[in-house]
Design an enzyme around this catalytic site. Structure first.
Site, PDB file in Angstrom:
ATOM      1  CB  CYS A   1      -0.941  -0.004   1.190  1.00  0.00           C
ATOM      2  SG  CYS A   1      -0.098  -0.040   2.803  1.00  0.00           S
TER       3      CYS A   1
ATOM      4  CG  PHE B   1       7.010   4.268   6.761  1.00  0.00           C
ATOM      5  CD1 PHE B   1       5.883   4.335   7.559  1.00  0.00           C
ATOM      6  CD2 PHE B   1       8.058   3.447   7.147  1.00  0.00           C
ATOM      7  CE1 PHE B   1       5.799   3.607   8.735  1.00  0.00           C
ATOM      8  CE2 PHE B   1       7.982   2.721   8.318  1.00  0.00           C
ATOM      9  CZ  PHE B   1       6.852   2.804   9.109  1.00  0.00           C
TER      10      PHE B   1
ATOM     11  CG  HIS C   1      -4.272   0.828   4.283  1.00  0.00           C
ATOM     12  ND1 HIS C   1      -3.510   0.157   3.349  1.00  0.00           N
ATOM     13  CD2 HIS C   1      -5.414   1.188   3.623  1.00  0.00           C
ATOM     14  CE1 HIS C   1      -4.165   0.108   2.193  1.00  0.00           C
ATOM     15  NE2 HIS C   1      -5.312   0.732   2.336  1.00  0.00           N
TER      16      HIS C   1
ATOM     17  CG  ASN D   1      -7.987   1.584  -0.208  1.00  0.00           C
ATOM     18  OD1 ASN D   1      -6.788   1.399   0.000  1.00  0.00           O
ATOM     19  ND2 ASN D   1      -8.928   1.020   0.521  1.00  0.00           N
TER      20      ASN D   1
END
Length: 446
Positions: free
Chosen positions: A231, A277, A392, A412
Site C-alpha cells: 500500500c 512508508f 495502511h 485506496n
C-alpha cells in the site's frame, strides 16, 4: 505502513503484514548523536555495501532538539524528523562546505525473539544508514554517498513491546474496545474560527475531478495491490505521479503511471511486501528516481509470496521521474493538521497519508465514513499525541462537504470493487482513523 489483501473466491479482503518492528518516539531520540561515516561508496550498491562494511573512520556529532532542530559540532544548523516510529532523518549543512546540505538517514536498532521486541532508541541498525549530499539541482541524483552508523551519547531508552498475533489471512481491521475509544488520540488542534482557518481555500476541491478547479484530472487509474503489503508503494508513487502530471501537461496527457514494483523490488528504504512508508518512497524518488509502470509493471501481488527481482531495464536516470524534496505536512512528523493538509493539497497536489483500519471500515461501500461517534465535546477532549499508530497508506485527492459533514476524498489501492469505485470518503477535521496525523508531501522535477 503496511496492508495487503488475501484473494478469496468471491471477493478480496484486506490482511496485515509487518514492516520492521522497531518502536521509538521523538522524545527518545532527542540528544546528541555520534555518526560514524565510511569512505565514499557507489550509489548503485549502497545498501549491499553498507550491510557488509565494518570500518567507519570518520565521525561527526549532531544534537537533535525539539521539535525539529539539528546542530552539529561545528555549529551548523539544520532540521530533523522522525520517520514514523522506526527511524529518523537529519538534513544539515556539510561541515567542509556549508553551502550544501548533507542528509543522514537511519532505521532504529532492535532485537526480536518471536513476538517480543526490544528497540534500542539510542542506536541505529548496524551499518544500515546512508549519508549523501542533498541533490545539487532538481532532477539530479544525490552524490557523495557514505555508509553510516549512529549512536546516542549518554543514556538511551530501551522500548519493549509485543507484536500482535496475526494468523494467515487475518483481516486487517482492528476491533475497537471501549477503553481504546476513550483514549483515541488526536492530531494537532486548530482552534481558530473557520473563516480564519479556511481563508482563501475553496469549499470543495478534487484533483481527480475533470469538472473541478483541476480540469482533466491528474490521478492514475485505480489499481489493486493484491496479496502484497505494498500500500505504501502505491500511495507514494501515486503521489509523485499526480504531482508530476499537475506540473507537466505532457506527462498528464501521456497518462503517466509510476512503478510500485520498483519500490517493492529495488529499495533498501522499505521491506518489500513486508511494508514501508510513503515518506521513504518519496525519498527514493529523490535519491534514485522512479521508473514508469510500463517499464517495470506490478507483479508482486499476483502470486502470494512472489516478489520479482529488481529490473535493470529501468536504470536510465533520464527516463525516471525525480522528486526534489519530501516533507511531512507541518514541517516534521507529528505536526500535521487539517488546514495545513488542505492548503498543501490545493497548492501542490495529492497527499500520501497513513490511516488505521477498524473492522467497520472493511464493510464500507459509500458515503462519508465515520468511526468516532462520540459527542463533539468528548472528541475535543481527546489527548494530542504526536505519534499515532497506523497500518495502511492511501492517497488524499480532495475534500468537500456532504450534508453538512466535512470529508476527505481518498484513493485506496484495493481495486475498483472497494467503496466508491476504489475511493472512499472519511470525515474531515476530526482526525478520523488518524488520517490527519502524518500526511506526506513531495515536490517533483517534471
Amino acid at each position: 505502513m503496511h496492508a495487503h489483501k488475501l484473494l478469496a473466491l468471491v471477493h478480496l479482503l484486506p490482511a496485515v503484514v509487518a514492516d520492521i518492528p522497531a518502536h521509538c518516539l521523538a522524545a527518545d531520540v532527542l540528544g546528541t548523536w555520534e555518526f560514524s561515516l565510511g569512505v565514499p561508496v557507489d550509489q548503485a550498491r549502497v545498501s549491499l555495501t553498507c550491510d557488509l562494511l565494518d570500518v567507519l573512520p570518520y565521525k561527526t556529532d549532531i544534537t537533535l532538539s525539539a521539535p525539529s532542530r539539528a546542530v552539529d559540532d561545528s555549529g551548523n544548523q539544520g532540521t530533523w524528523t522522525m520517520i514514523y516510529d522506526q527511524g529518523f532523518e537529519v538534513t544539515i549543512p556539510d561541515r567542509q562546505d556549508p553551502s550544501k546540505n548533507r542528509v543522514y538517514f537511519h532505521f532504529m536498532a532492535y532485537s526480536q525473539n518471536g513476538s517480543d521486541v526490544v528497540t534500542d532508541c539510542g542506536k541505529s541498525l548496524q551499518n544500515y544508514g546512508w549519508v549523501h549530499d542533498a541533490a545539487s539541482a532538481p532532477g539530479v541524483a544525490p552524490s557523495n554517498w557514505q555508509c553510516s552508523r549512529a549512536a546516542k551519547t549518554g543514556s538511551a531508552a530501551l522500548r519493549h513491546h509485543t507484536l500482535p498475533a496475526h494468523g494467515a489471512g487475518r483481516l486487517l481491521g482492528v476491533p475497537r474496545h471501549e477503553a481504546w475509544l476513550r483514549d483515541m488520540p488526536s492530531a494537532v488542534r486548530d482552534e481558530r474560527a473557520d473563516e480564519v482557518k479556511y481563508a482563501g481555500l475553496p469549499a470543495a476541491f478534487d484533483w481527480s475531478d475533470a469538472t473541478s478547479a483541476a480540469p482533466g484530472g491528474f490521478i492514475e487509474p485505480m489499481r489493486d495491490q493484491l496479496t502484497c503489503g505494498s500500500c505504501f508503494a502505491f500511495a507514494g508513487t501515486s503521489m509523485v505521479s499526480s504531482r508530476a502530471r499537475i506540473k507537466n501537461a505532457t506527462l498528464n496527457a501521456a497518462n503517466l503511471m509510476l512503478s510500485p514494483q520498483a519500490i517493492v523490488s529495488c529499495t533498501g528504504y522499505a521491506q518489500g511486501c513486508g511494508g514501508g512508508f510513503a515518506y521513504l518512497v518519496a525519498k527514493y524518488a529523490m535519491d534514485f528516481g522512479l521508473p514508469t509502470d510500463p517499464c517495470f509493471p506490478y507483479e508482486a501481488g499476483i502470486v502470494m509470496g512472489r516478489q520479482p527481482a529488481c529490473s535493470k531495464a529501468c536504470a536510465d536516470p533520464s527516463k525516471r521521474i525525480f522528486a526534489s524534496s519530501v516533507r511531512y505536512v507541518g514541517g516534521y512528523f507529528g505536526n500535521c493538521s487539517e488546514a495545513a493538509m488542505m492548503r498543501e493539497l490545493v497548492a501542490s497536489g495529492p497527499l500520501a497519508v497513513g490511516i488505521t483500519v477498524p473492522s467497520s471500515f472493511e464493510a464500507y461501500r459509500s458515503g462519508v465514513y465515520i468511526e468516532d461517534t462520540r459527542p463533539r465535546a468528548e472528541r475535543a477532549a481527546a489527548p494530542y499525541k504526536p505519534f499515532e499508530p497506523t497500518g495502511h497508506a492511501v492517497l488524499v485527492v480532495g475534500y468537500g462537504v456532504d450534508k453538512g459533514v466535512k470529508y476527505w476524498r481518498v484513493k485506496n489501492s484495493w481495486g475498483r470493487h472497494f467503496g466508491e469505485t476504489g475511493y472512499f470518503r472519511v470525515r474531515r477535521g476530526t482526525d478520523e482513523i488518524s488520517i490527519e496525523s502524518m500526511a506526506v508531501a513531495v515536490d517533483v522535477h517534471a
